[in-house]
Design an enzyme around this catalytic site. Sequence first.
Site, short mmCIF file in Angstrom:
data_model
loop_
_atom_site.label_atom_id
_atom_site.label_comp_id
_atom_site.label_asym_id
_atom_site.label_seq_id
_atom_site.Cartn_x
_atom_site.Cartn_y
_atom_site.Cartn_z
CD GLU A 169 17.44 -15.14 9.41
OE1 GLU A 169 16.83 -14.88 10.46
OE2 GLU A 169 16.92 -15.00 8.27
CD GLU A 325 17.34 -11.44 12.88
OE1 GLU A 325 16.20 -11.80 12.47
OE2 GLU A 325 18.29 -11.23 12.12
#
Length: 689
Positions: A169, A325
Site C-alpha cells: 500500500e 485485500e
Amino acid sequence: MSDLHASGTASDQHHAPAPSWPLGLDGIAYGGDYNPEQWPEEVWLEDVTLMREAGVTMVSVGIFSWGLLEPREGEYEFGWLDRLFDLMHANGIRVDLGTPTASPPAWFFATYPHARVVTRDGTVLGFGSRGMACPSSPEYRRAAVGITTELARRYGTHPAVALWHVHNEYGAPVSDDYSPASAAAFRTWLQDRYGTLDALNDAWGTTFWGQWYGDWEHVGVPAVAASVVNPAQRLDFARFTDHALRECYVAERDAIRAHSSVPVTTNFMAGACPSTDLWAWGREVDVVSNDHYLTAADRRGHVGLALAADLTRSVAGGKPWMLMEHSTSAVNWQPRNVAKRPGEMARNAYAHLGRGADAILFFQWRASRSGAEKFHSAMLPHAGTSSRVWREVTALGAELGRLAELQGSRVQADVAILWDWESFWAQDLEWRPSVDLDHRERINAFYERLWQDGVTVDFAHPSSDLSAYRMVLAPASYLLTEAAGENLAAYVEGGGTLVASYFSGIVDERDAVHPGGYGAPLRTALGLTVEEFLPLRAGDAVHLDWRAGSDRHTELVGDVWTDDIVLHGADVVATYVDGPAAGRPAVTRNAHGAGAGWYVSTRLDVERLGVVLADAYADAGITPSPLPGEVEVVRRRGADADYLVVLNHGDQPVDVPARGTSLLTGDVVDRSVKVPGGGYALVREARTD
C-alpha cells in the site's frame, strides 16, 4: 543511484516480459494474507489443513517480515520461510511473496535515524508503527533493494511462487516526506523537469509574493509556512512524491526481474490513497491488484465498493485484476467498526468479481492475537471454525471453486468518468473559491446516479482515447490541459456526449488560470466560458427552471455553487430563478459536430442529476436500466457466453430479467432470476452477437 534504476523502466529492456497473471492459478484465486511468523510452527499444519477445507488457492506471505528475514544488517535467516514454502507447495497452495520493505526493522532506524519520515510541520516520525522510511533516502533504497535481491535469488524460481508482491500500500499511512533527503531529491527532480531556474520561476509564478529563486540550493520542500505556500510548488511536490514512491517500487521490481520471471505487483488502494497516480503505476506492474475496505459509516458503502472496483479495472486497462485485500467482517481502524451482516461478505466479494476481479483475497487468514490489528476480522476468526464467519468463508471458497469459466472474461462500459489525480492534488489545495468544492463528492454523486440507472462505468484520464464511449462525464476536472481540452472537443465533434460539472477547465498543469477565461479549454466542447464564480453561502440554495423541451418544465434545486456564464453557441436548458445568477443560464447544451456538450453550473444531488442525465442519455443513445431497490447488475463478457452478476443489497426479494443457467445451482433460468434480500445470483447467458 543508477544501480537502483531510479529513472523509471529503462532496465526493462534487459528482461523478457513477465506473465500477466499469477503462475499456476486456474479459475478464480481465493485466499489472503498469511502471517505464519506470528504463530508456532505446529499451528502451520493446522492452518494448511483448514486452508484446503476453505478452498484457499493462494496466500500472501512475508509482507511485514523484514526484521525476521534480516535480523541484523547483511545477515539473513530464511530457514522458516523455506519450511513454509515447502509446506504450501506440498499442499497445492500458491504463494504471493511479499518484499517486506513497507516496514523497515528496528536496526535500520537505529543505524540510519536520518532516514525517518519528517512531516510537513517538522515532526520526525518514530519506529513502532507501520509505514516506510523516507522514500528518497539512499540508505533506505539500498537496504530495500538488498533484502529484495536476496529474496529473489533464493525464491525466484521456487515452484510455490506464483506472484511477487512489492512493499504494501504505497502512500499509506504516509506518503510525502519533508526531510533533507527529500529536499535534495526534490531539487534534482525539478532540475530534470524544468532545466533552468528561469523556467522554474516561470512555472511557479514566483514573482507573486516575492518568491523568486536565484539559486537551486534555495529551493526547498513546501513545509508549513506563515501563510499559504505557493500552490504550484505544492502541486509539483505532490508529483515528486508520487514519482519518489514509484522509483522505490521500480527499483525493487527490477531487482526481482534480475532473478525471476514470475509476475510482479504491488497492492493499490484505488480511490482511497490520493498520493499515488495509478494511471502511471498501472503501467509498471505486471498484474493490477487493489485493497478495498468498506467505510462502516456509509450505509451505501456498496456503491463506493463498485466505484473502487470500476476504477481498478480501468487502471488495469480492462484486463482481469486482483482483489488483494478486503475484510470478512469488521476492520479495526475506523471510529466505529461495524461488523458485516450474514451474507454481506460474499456479496462484497461478488461485487468485485462482477466488475472484473479474477482473485478474491482477504486480510488476513488467521486473526492476530497481538498488535494493532488484533480486532480486525479474518478468514479464521478468534471464534474459530464454529463461527458464522468461518462457515461463510468455506461456503464462498466452494462457490468460487465452481466459477473457473469466468476467468479472463471482461466488463465493457459505454460511459466513462474522467479521473485525474493531478487535478485532485491541485483542487484540494488552500484558498479555492469555496470550502465546499469537493472533487470526490461530485464524482461520487455522478457515479451513484449512473449506478442507480444501471449504467456500467469505466474511468479515464482526460487525455486518453475516449472514442469507445458514448458518454463521458467530467464531474471534477479543475486542472485541464489545453491538449486535454482539445481531446474532449474532438470527442464531442466525433459524436460523443460530454457532461461537465462546475469548476472544470480552470487551470493548466502549472495551476495557472487559463488565458481566455474560466473554462477556456472546454469552450469548443461546451460553447461557453465562465465570466465569474458565484459561490453560495453555507445553507443557501438556488432554484432552476428546467426547460429541456417546450412541453416539460421542472423545478430543480441546487446549492454550493453558481456561475455567471457567457454563451458562445450553447443553448440554455435551465435558468436560475433566484440567487446571484438569477435569470442567467444554469444548465446548457452545445451542439458541436456530431455530438453535444452539456454543462451543469450548480451542485445537484443524485436524484436531481437524473433530470440532466435523462436528456444526455438520449443524446448518447443510452437506455438506462434501473432496477427496484438496491439491486446491482453487471455483465462480464466471455469468449462464448456472457455472465450476469446480480446483487441484491436490499431486504426484499427481487426478480431480475435473465435467461440462461445459474452457475451456483445449475438450474435453468427462464425469463428471470429470483434473488432474495441480501442475496446474489450468477447466470450464464448465451451470446446473442
